[in-house]
Design an enzyme around this catalytic site. Structure first.
Site, PDB file in Angstrom:
ATOM      1  N   LYS A  16      14.279  20.482   0.486  1.00 28.87           N
ATOM      2  CA  LYS A  16      14.978  19.397   1.183  1.00 28.87           C
ATOM      3  C   LYS A  16      14.022  18.610   2.071  1.00 28.87           C
ATOM      4  CE  LYS A  16      17.863  22.483   2.799  1.00 28.87           C
ATOM      5  NZ  LYS A  16      17.549  23.623   1.940  1.00 28.87           N
ATOM      6  N   LYS A  18      10.822  18.001   1.679  1.00 27.81           N
ATOM      7  CA  LYS A  18      10.028  17.040   0.894  1.00 27.81           C
ATOM      8  C   LYS A  18      10.896  15.863   0.445  1.00 27.81           C
ATOM      9  CE  LYS A  18       7.682  16.104  -3.339  1.00 27.81           C
ATOM     10  NZ  LYS A  18       7.244  16.480  -4.671  1.00 27.81           N
ATOM     11  N   ASN A  38      17.329  28.651  11.799  1.00 32.43           N
ATOM     12  CA  ASN A  38      17.306  29.502  10.601  1.00 32.43           C
ATOM     13  C   ASN A  38      16.690  28.727   9.434  1.00 32.43           C
ATOM     14  OD1 ASN A  38      19.531  27.804  10.735  1.00 32.43           O
ATOM     15  ND2 ASN A  38      20.953  29.200   9.757  1.00 32.43           N
ATOM     16  N   GLY A  40      13.991  26.252   7.467  1.00 34.82           N
ATOM     17  CA  GLY A  40      12.542  26.045   7.463  1.00 34.82           C
ATOM     18  C   GLY A  40      12.244  25.015   6.403  1.00 34.82           C
ATOM     19  N   THR A  42       9.539  22.444   4.714  1.00 37.02           N
ATOM     20  CA  THR A  42       8.099  22.202   4.624  1.00 37.02           C
ATOM     21  C   THR A  42       7.839  20.796   4.108  1.00 37.02           C
ATOM     22  OG1 THR A  42       7.992  24.496   3.924  1.00 37.02           O
ATOM     23  CG2 THR A  42       5.957  23.212   3.734  1.00 37.02           C
ATOM     24  N   THR A 128      18.550  35.638   9.580  1.00 39.67           N
ATOM     25  CA  THR A 128      17.209  35.339  10.085  1.00 39.67           C
ATOM     26  C   THR A 128      17.022  35.915  11.494  1.00 39.67           C
ATOM     27  OG1 THR A 128      18.011  33.239  10.961  1.00 39.67           O
ATOM     28  CG2 THR A 128      17.065  33.206   8.737  1.00 39.67           C
ATOM     29  N   GLN A 223      20.061  24.835   5.296  1.00 41.20           N
ATOM     30  CA  GLN A 223      20.674  25.772   4.340  1.00 41.20           C
ATOM     31  C   GLN A 223      21.151  25.051   3.062  1.00 41.20           C
ATOM     32  OE1 GLN A 223      21.910  26.050   7.906  1.00 41.20           O
ATOM     33  NE2 GLN A 223      19.880  26.922   7.920  1.00 41.20           N
ATOM     34  N   ASP A 332       6.942  22.096 -11.933  1.00 43.93           N
ATOM     35  CA  ASP A 332       5.564  22.538 -12.232  1.00 43.93           C
ATOM     36  C   ASP A 332       5.438  24.064 -12.252  1.00 43.93           C
ATOM     37  OD1 ASP A 332       6.139  21.806  -9.401  1.00 43.93           O
ATOM     38  OD2 ASP A 332       4.278  22.882  -9.015  1.00 43.93           O
TER      39      ASP A 332
END
Ligand code: GDP
Ligand code: IMO
Ligand code: MG
Length: 429
Positions: A16, A18, A38, A40, A42, A128, A223, A332
């Protein structure tokens, strides 16, 4: 373009962060509407990798105003830690706005989350441990502490005292723990008040005014669909509404404002924590997905459970969220497999085969995946930028998933970087 909602279609970590980052300059506001740290998310920008837990992913785009909506539960220590971390890395976080109605995670929520899990033993959820469930329980029980309470010490003390009264009985008498002191909690929370105050606004008013002006507002979920407290694999879920409906209640925007619902879906499936997962692989293929996909939690570092794509779940996500577009990520990661199974239905213990989510928890726990197999492509696709750059079998895999999943695939991810994306259909027009 008015409001756009972005949710996860599976059990989280679909990419999400990205996907939000890809929308970048096309949006004016990026609002987190549920959950807390909770999550994360990236985001990779050139050679830099950022992980945000509480701040909306749009904080990394200079033209975007990031907003923490009323539906979020905020651990203030984490909030300021994240702000400091980004500032040290040269990111301007000064535009951040926080809802006065968002609830606060206090130290007792974290304590109860951890001891509660320990007491559940084998039945534990694998949370978490960030205090999310206990903070939302307090919200629903009407004994929560909200951001606005930090600016009235008398009220704050009353609320913390009221919240701690039954909790201390529980901690001391059931969990065999020390009681928590009201003054210590109040002092800790008040330490954040001065720094927080300039960020706090009536965010429902702010966002509705922005929409009236014609600004574009992205409502970003933490989430995902199957972790949603109503529509997920209850009780192995988080404690908020991570589906599109939560975007309205968690931000103060009406459903008529929303034009697009984007669901991010991984080309295979992962899950962190306990609970049913029909396509889970506990063999070498599962390990291969974990290693190639770097499937280790952004928040807790736990290895993610891995399995094949589940089209029943994707279709379910399309239904409960009203999905208009899918963003398919991590294609990928599948480049190294000869054959790629996709779950198209479930066989239940009575021998019947269904292609919708079973109605009951019992049936979902005993559902065996029915697979259709697709030939792999065994070729590096991370440099592909157009649909036609992909090998024939990869194109066929995407087309088959799209047919099964209930909404068009508008973006395909072929790597973690911003430019490793095939844009098949604009998301904001
Ligand atoms: P979120 O919680 O949904 O934001 O997802 P996470 O950030 O927890 O996990 C997704 C991971 O996949 C991150 O490490 C991303 O950098 C990475 N990622 C996102 N899209 C792609 C993709 O298309 N290919 C690959 N290889 N990695 C991706
Ligand atoms: P993002 O936003 C994956 C899982 C936990 C646990 C369950 C309940 O990065 O996709 P909680 O602490 O919320 O009470 O734990 O939910 N969980 C997530 N799994 N990604 C997340 O967020 C998650 N947030 C919570 O592992 O199983
Ligand atoms: Mg994540």
């Amino acid at each position: 373009m008015p409001a756009i909602v972005l949710v996860g279609a599976q059990w989280g970590d679909e990419g999400k962060g990205k996907a939000t980052d890809l929308l970048g300059d096309q949006i004016d506001y990026c609002v987190r509407f549920n959950g807390g740290n909770n999550a994360g998310h990236t985001i990779v920008i050139e050679d830099e990798k950022y992980a945000v837990h509480l701040l909306p992913s749009g904080v990394l785009t200079p033209s975007v105003t990031p907003v923490i909506g009323n539906g979020v539960v905020i651990d203030l220590g984490v909030l300021f830690g994240e702000i400091d971390m980004l500032q040290q890395r040269g990111i301007d976080t000064s535009r951040l706005i926080v809802s006065a109605n968002a609830h606060v995670i206090a130290s007792y929520h974290r304590t109860i989350d951890k001891v509660g899990e320990r007491f559940l033993g084998k039945a534990k959820i694998g949370t978490t441990g960030r205090g999310i469930g206990p903070a939302y329980s307090d919200k629903m029980s009407r004994v929560g502490v909200r951001v606005q309470d930090l600016f009235d010490e008398k009220i704050l003390r009353q609320k913390v005292e009221g919240a701690l009264l039954p909790k201390n009985q529980l901690l001391v008498k059931i969990y065999n723990r020390a009681a928590i002191d009201t003054s210590a909690v109040v002092t800790e929370l008040l330490e954040y008040a001065e720094r927080l105050q300039p960020m706090v606004q009536d965010t429902s008013l702010l966002l509705n005014n922005a929409l009236d002006r014609g600004d574009t507002v992205l409502l970003e979920a933490g989430q995902a669909t199957l972790l949603d407290v109503d529509h997920g694999t209850y009780p192995f879920v988080t404690s908020s509404n991570a589906t599109a409906g939560g975007a309205c209640t968690g931000s103060g925007i009406g459903p008529t404002r929303i034009e697009r619902v984007i669901a991010v879906v991984k080309a295979y499936t992962t899950r962190v924590g306990a609970g049913p997962f029909p396509t889970e692989l506990e063999d070498a293929d599962g390990e291969k997905l974990r290693v190639i996909g770097a499937e280790f939690g952004t928040t807790t570092g736990r290895p993610r459970r891995c399995g094949w794509y589940d089209a029943v779940i994707a279709r379910y996500a399309a239904r409960v969220n009203g999905v208009t577009d899918f963003v398919l990520t991590k294609l990928d990661v599948l480049s190294d497999f000869d054959t790629i199974p996709v779950c198209v239905g479930y066989r239940l213990p009575d021998g019947s085969v269904i292609d919708e989510m079973p109605m009951t928890q019992t049936d979902f726990h005993h559902a065996h995946p029915v697979y259709e197999e697709f030939p792999g492509w065994r070729e590096d696709i991370s440099e592909a930028r157009e649909f036609d750059d992909l090998p024939k079998n990869a194109r066929k895999y995407i087309e088959a998933l799209q047919d099964m999943s209930g909404a068009p695939f508008s973006v395909i991810g072929v790597g973690p970087a911003r430019d490793q994306s095939l844009l098949l259909r604009p998301l904001t027009q």
